[in-house]
Design a protein around this motif. Structure first.
Motif, short mmCIF file in Angstrom:
data_model
loop_
_atom_site.label_atom_id
_atom_site.label_comp_id
_atom_site.label_asym_id
_atom_site.label_seq_id
_atom_site.Cartn_x
_atom_site.Cartn_y
_atom_site.Cartn_z
N ASP A 1 -10.31 -7.44 -3.77
CA ASP A 1 -10.68 -5.97 -3.43
C ASP A 1 -11.03 -5.58 -2.20
O ASP A 1 -10.74 -4.78 -1.48
CB ASP A 1 -12.12 -5.45 -4.48
CG ASP A 1 -11.86 -5.46 -5.90
OD1 ASP A 1 -10.28 -5.34 -6.16
OD2 ASP A 1 -12.55 -5.63 -6.57
N LYS A 2 -11.93 -6.65 -1.44
CA LYS A 2 -12.00 -6.33 -0.07
C LYS A 2 -10.75 -6.42 0.78
O LYS A 2 -10.65 -5.54 2.01
CB LYS A 2 -13.06 -7.51 0.54
CG LYS A 2 -13.45 -7.31 1.76
CD LYS A 2 -14.50 -8.12 2.24
CE LYS A 2 -15.08 -8.07 3.47
NZ LYS A 2 -16.16 -9.12 4.02
N VAL B 1 0.96 -1.38 -0.15
CA VAL B 1 0.04 -0.16 0.00
C VAL B 1 0.81 1.36 0.05
O VAL B 1 1.77 1.43 0.65
CB VAL B 1 -0.69 0.19 1.28
CG1 VAL B 1 -1.65 1.21 1.32
CG2 VAL B 1 -1.83 -1.30 1.14
N SER C 1 -13.14 -11.09 -1.25
CA SER C 1 -12.39 -11.12 -2.84
C SER C 1 -11.09 -10.18 -2.50
O SER C 1 -10.81 -9.46 -1.31
CB SER C 1 -13.37 -10.16 -3.57
OG SER C 1 -13.70 -8.88 -2.75
N ARG D 1 -5.60 -0.90 3.06
CA ARG D 1 -5.66 0.49 3.12
C ARG D 1 -6.15 1.41 4.16
O ARG D 1 -5.60 2.24 4.60
CB ARG D 1 -6.32 1.12 1.89
CG ARG D 1 -5.44 1.02 0.47
CD ARG D 1 -6.32 1.32 -0.78
NE ARG D 1 -5.55 1.07 -1.96
CZ ARG D 1 -5.90 1.08 -3.27
NH1 ARG D 1 -7.37 1.03 -3.29
NH2 ARG D 1 -5.02 0.93 -4.24
N GLN D 2 -7.40 0.75 4.79
CA GLN D 2 -7.83 1.42 5.94
C GLN D 2 -6.96 1.14 7.17
O GLN D 2 -6.91 2.08 7.80
CB GLN D 2 -9.24 0.44 6.14
CG GLN D 2 -9.94 1.21 6.82
CD GLN D 2 -11.50 0.28 6.77
OE1 GLN D 2 -11.56 -0.88 6.83
NE2 GLN D 2 -12.79 1.02 6.75
N ASN E 1 -4.17 3.80 6.72
CA ASN E 1 -4.46 5.22 6.77
C ASN E 1 -5.11 5.41 8.44
O ASN E 1 -4.68 6.37 8.86
CB ASN E 1 -5.79 5.38 6.23
CG ASN E 1 -5.71 5.60 4.63
OD1 ASN E 1 -4.69 5.96 4.23
ND2 ASN E 1 -6.43 5.27 3.62
N LEU F 1 -7.52 -5.65 -0.23
CA LEU F 1 -6.85 -4.48 -0.25
C LEU F 1 -7.62 -3.19 0.31
O LEU F 1 -6.78 -2.53 0.95
CB LEU F 1 -6.76 -4.22 -2.14
CG LEU F 1 -6.08 -3.05 -2.29
CD1 LEU F 1 -4.65 -3.28 -1.84
CD2 LEU F 1 -6.24 -2.83 -3.83
N ARG F 2 -8.92 -3.27 0.25
CA ARG F 2 -9.65 -1.97 0.97
C ARG F 2 -9.29 -2.07 2.57
O ARG F 2 -8.86 -1.08 3.02
CB ARG F 2 -10.98 -2.10 0.57
CG ARG F 2 -11.79 -1.04 1.26
CD ARG F 2 -13.16 -1.06 0.90
NE ARG F 2 -13.58 -1.90 -0.40
CZ ARG F 2 -14.40 -2.90 -0.33
NH1 ARG F 2 -14.85 -3.43 0.80
NH2 ARG F 2 -14.66 -3.46 -1.24
N GLU F 3 -9.25 -3.21 3.02
CA GLU F 3 -9.01 -3.48 4.47
C GLU F 3 -7.57 -3.03 4.92
O GLU F 3 -7.31 -2.29 5.85
CB GLU F 3 -9.19 -4.94 4.97
CG GLU F 3 -9.42 -5.01 6.40
CD GLU F 3 -9.75 -6.21 7.03
OE1 GLU F 3 -9.33 -6.69 7.89
OE2 GLU F 3 -10.50 -6.81 6.36
#
Length: 91
Positions: free
Chosen positions: A40-41, A12, A38, A47-48, A51, A43-45
């Motif tokens: 995407d899920k 990330v 998935s 990044r979260q 951040n 990767l989203r986690e």
């Protein structure tokens, strides 16, 4: 030491390049095998999480940056005076 195991890794990029270039997350093998998870899920986690870590550190910086320079000067003078007084009374 290098092992003969392959792992899935997520990189990330940092939104604030002054602190980090990128964060590296090692994905559990069973994470993507679960139903309803998935890429995407995951990767989203990741990044979260990255951040959230950066925001946690920035909150303290914002609080400290709000103090005006005279306050920092007075705090430094008080600490220096306390240090000298302690030194003189201990001798």
């Amino acid at each position: 030491m290098v092992k003969g195991i392959t792992r899935q890794v997520i990189l990330v990029k940092s939104p604030d390049p002054r602190l980090f270039e990128e964060a590296i997350f090692i994905v559990k093998e069973e994470a993507l095998a679960r139903e309803g998870v998935s890429a995407d899920k995951v990767l989203r986690e990741a990044r979260q999480a990255a951040n959230g870590y950066l925001k946690q550190g920035k909150a303290w910086n914002r609080r400290l940056e709000r103090l005006p320079a005279p306050v920092w000067g007075a705090l430094g003078a008080a600490l220096a005076s306390a240090g000298w007084a302690a030194w003189l009374f201990l001798l």
